[in-house]
Design a protein around this motif. Sequence first.
Motif, PDB file in Angstrom:
ATOM      1  N   LYS A   1       0.823  -1.182   0.000  1.00 31.26           N
ATOM      2  CA  LYS A   1       0.000   0.000   0.000  1.00 31.26           C
ATOM      3  C   LYS A   1       0.872   1.251   0.000  1.00 31.26           C
ATOM      4  O   LYS A   1       2.001   1.251   0.499  1.00 31.26           O
ATOM      5  N   GLY A   2       0.335   2.326  -0.557  1.00 28.27           N
ATOM      6  CA  GLY A   2       1.064   3.585  -0.598  1.00 28.27           C
ATOM      7  C   GLY A   2       1.936   3.697  -1.838  1.00 28.27           C
ATOM      8  O   GLY A   2       1.869   2.877  -2.759  1.00 28.27           O
ATOM      9  N   HIS A   3       2.758   4.732  -1.852  1.00 26.40           N
ATOM     10  CA  HIS A   3       3.620   5.010  -2.999  1.00 26.40           C
ATOM     11  C   HIS A   3       5.016   4.425  -2.782  1.00 26.40           C
ATOM     12  O   HIS A   3       5.540   4.433  -1.666  1.00 26.40           O
ATOM     13  N   LEU A   4       5.588   3.959  -3.871  1.00 20.59           N
ATOM     14  CA  LEU A   4       6.934   3.400  -3.866  1.00 20.59           C
ATOM     15  C   LEU A   4       7.680   3.919  -5.081  1.00 20.59           C
ATOM     16  O   LEU A   4       7.206   3.789  -6.210  1.00 20.59           O
TER      17      LEU A   4
ATOM     18  N   GLU B   1      19.349   4.306 -17.313  1.00 21.78           N
ATOM     19  CA  GLU B   1      18.737   4.859 -16.103  1.00 21.78           C
ATOM     20  C   GLU B   1      17.212   4.778 -16.197  1.00 21.78           C
ATOM     21  O   GLU B   1      16.615   5.194 -17.191  1.00 21.78           O
ATOM     22  N   THR B   2      16.586   4.264 -15.142  1.00 23.23           N
ATOM     23  CA  THR B   2      15.136   4.037 -15.148  1.00 23.23           C
ATOM     24  C   THR B   2      14.560   4.394 -13.783  1.00 23.23           C
ATOM     25  O   THR B   2      15.174   4.128 -12.749  1.00 23.23           O
ATOM     26  N   ALA B   3      13.377   4.993 -13.792  1.00 26.23           N
ATOM     27  CA  ALA B   3      12.667   5.308 -12.555  1.00 26.23           C
ATOM     28  C   ALA B   3      11.215   4.889 -12.702  1.00 26.23           C
ATOM     29  O   ALA B   3      10.602   5.097 -13.752  1.00 26.23           O
ATOM     30  N   ALA B   4      10.662   4.293 -11.665  1.00 23.59           N
ATOM     31  CA  ALA B   4       9.267   3.857 -11.681  1.00 23.59           C
ATOM     32  C   ALA B   4       8.580   4.316 -10.402  1.00 23.59           C
ATOM     33  O   ALA B   4       9.164   4.275  -9.318  1.00 23.59           O
ATOM     34  N   LEU B   5       7.327   4.743 -10.554  1.00 22.58           N
ATOM     35  CA  LEU B   5       6.505   5.144  -9.416  1.00 22.58           C
ATOM     36  C   LEU B   5       5.328   4.193  -9.327  1.00 22.58           C
ATOM     37  O   LEU B   5       4.540   4.074 -10.272  1.00 22.58           O
ATOM     38  N   LEU B   6       5.208   3.504  -8.199  1.00 26.36           N
ATOM     39  CA  LEU B   6       4.107   2.575  -7.976  1.00 26.36           C
ATOM     40  C   LEU B   6       3.176   3.126  -6.896  1.00 26.36           C
ATOM     41  O   LEU B   6       3.641   3.738  -5.921  1.00 26.36           O
ATOM     42  N   ARG B   7       1.888   2.913  -7.090  1.00 26.30           N
ATOM     43  CA  ARG B   7       0.904   3.278  -6.079  1.00 26.30           C
ATOM     44  C   ARG B   7       0.013   2.077  -5.818  1.00 26.30           C
ATOM     45  O   ARG B   7      -0.645   1.572  -6.717  1.00 26.30           O
TER      46      ARG B   7
ATOM     47  N   TRP C   1      13.111  12.845  -8.624  1.00 24.98           N
ATOM     48  CA  TRP C   1      13.301  13.673  -7.428  1.00 24.98           C
ATOM     49  C   TRP C   1      12.555  15.001  -7.561  1.00 24.98           C
ATOM     50  O   TRP C   1      11.970  15.504  -6.595  1.00 24.98           O
ATOM     51  N   ARG C   2      12.552  15.547  -8.767  1.00 23.89           N
ATOM     52  CA  ARG C   2      11.949  16.865  -8.992  1.00 23.89           C
ATOM     53  C   ARG C   2      10.430  16.814  -9.020  1.00 23.89           C
ATOM     54  O   ARG C   2       9.756  17.698  -8.489  1.00 23.89           O
TER      55      ARG C   2
ATOM     56  N   ALA D   1       6.513   8.866  -0.106  1.00 19.46           N
ATOM     57  CA  ALA D   1       6.739   7.532  -0.673  1.00 19.46           C
ATOM     58  C   ALA D   1       7.967   6.889  -0.064  1.00 19.46           C
ATOM     59  O   ALA D   1       8.887   7.568   0.402  1.00 19.46           O
ATOM     60  N   GLN D   2       7.985   5.552  -0.096  1.00 21.10           N
ATOM     61  CA  GLN D   2       9.202   4.809   0.176  1.00 21.10           C
ATOM     62  C   GLN D   2      10.076   4.853  -1.081  1.00 21.10           C
ATOM     63  O   GLN D   2       9.570   4.866  -2.198  1.00 21.10           O
ATOM     64  N   ILE D   3      11.386   4.871  -0.878  1.00 17.16           N
ATOM     65  CA  ILE D   3      12.317   4.954  -2.006  1.00 17.16           C
ATOM     66  C   ILE D   3      13.289   3.791  -1.929  1.00 17.16           C
ATOM     67  O   ILE D   3      13.882   3.528  -0.876  1.00 17.16           O
ATOM     68  N   ASP D   4      13.434   3.082  -3.053  1.00 16.15           N
ATOM     69  CA  ASP D   4      14.372   1.968  -3.132  1.00 16.15           C
ATOM     70  C   ASP D   4      15.344   2.245  -4.278  1.00 16.15           C
ATOM     71  O   ASP D   4      14.927   2.435  -5.421  1.00 16.15           O
ATOM     72  N   THR D   5      16.623   2.307  -3.961  1.00 16.15           N
ATOM     73  CA  THR D   5      17.648   2.570  -4.970  1.00 16.15           C
ATOM     74  C   THR D   5      18.591   1.390  -5.154  1.00 16.15           C
ATOM     75  O   THR D   5      19.605   1.505  -5.833  1.00 16.15           O
ATOM     76  N   ALA D   6      18.263   0.261  -4.563  1.00 19.55           N
ATOM     77  CA  ALA D   6      19.138  -0.911  -4.653  1.00 19.55           C
ATOM     78  C   ALA D   6      19.137  -1.466  -6.077  1.00 19.55           C
ATOM     79  O   ALA D   6      18.088  -1.501  -6.733  1.00 19.55           O
ATOM     80  N   PRO D   7      20.290  -1.887  -6.590  1.00 20.10           N
ATOM     81  CA  PRO D   7      20.317  -2.507  -7.916  1.00 20.10           C
ATOM     82  C   PRO D   7      19.373  -3.706  -7.966  1.00 20.10           C
ATOM     83  O   PRO D   7      19.352  -4.535  -7.053  1.00 20.10           O
TER      84      PRO D   7
END
Length: 354
Positions: A2-5, A19-25, A204-205, A211-217
């Motif tokens: 639940k929530g944003h990731l 480089e890739t970024a994803a936003l999950l809700r 970031w901008r 949200a929780q943030i995960d930057t692990a490979p």
Amino acid sequence: MKGHLILLDHLPGKDGPVETAALLRDGHLEDLLIDSDAPRPGTIYRARADRPVKGQGGMFLETPDGSAFLRQVKGLSPGEPLLVQVTGYASDGKAIPVTTRLLFKSRYAIVTPGAPGLNVSRQIDEEDRDALLELAHDALDGHPILAGEDPAGLILRSSCAGADPHEVAQDIRETADLAAQVLADAEGPPEKLTEGDGPHATAWREWTVEAQIDTAPGCLEHHGALELIEALRSPIVAISPGHMAIEATRALVAVDVNTGGDTSLAAGLKANLAMARDLPRQLRLRGLGGIITLDVAPMPKKDRRSFEGALRAALKTDDTETVMAGWTPLGLYELQRKRSRLPLAALLTKEMLE
């Protein structure tokens, strides 16, 4: 979950990690950013005027990354240098779209050269507006960006609400410093002065939700985002009732709505409303723009206003500029959407999802 990731990762590409970024809700893919070799929106060039296009009221410009096209040109002669900013991605074989109205955009602030004034987002409570204006005045006190015959302005974004004042002040100063540096470098041969933000910096901008943030490979795979991205390869999107098919052609993007096995009198309206609510997200994830033609499910004309209201409400939550053009004589509904992203189909490779 639940929530944003927010997931900040890299996908394998032909020439190295991408480089890739994803936003999950709530476990659903809400936004997706994948880098490319094309000039990024926000990139600023010192360009040189090349040749006018009288029939289109514009001019081709010379930049280090190839030809650019500037609309609504007045008083510009071939050979003159000028500062321009990339506004979107070019279609195949076309010039890079640019504008002379530069914006220096960060997480908390936007510096607007040539448009003076201090403004605060209307989404911020009235009680906090005065404090933010005072903070902005203090941060820019004596700054060269506000001096001269053509001073810049400042917009404080909605993300300032609840943010650390020291972080906001630092962001204002850094953004103003960058603007002053670029504006002072307007003379000379064609050159790239700033690079547009990549997926991680854009996340970031722009993704300012809690949200929780995960930057692990490997975090994209760990949280199941790769399967969600893979699903975007299919034109079929399940809605309730039925489904919609989103297919891009060279001329336009066609969206067909089908009620499936629901044969009730209200099935058409229900399917169209479901499509309207999810359409901006689907277009954003797939990177689709231009002319969008909606072949809606059959419904009484009296229900068109309800459909338009649902679509308008959904588009308000989307940052991409979209014009609701209206109904055609054949009962289709048309949109005109800015091409602010590259099509996902052009970005995904076999290596990324294997």
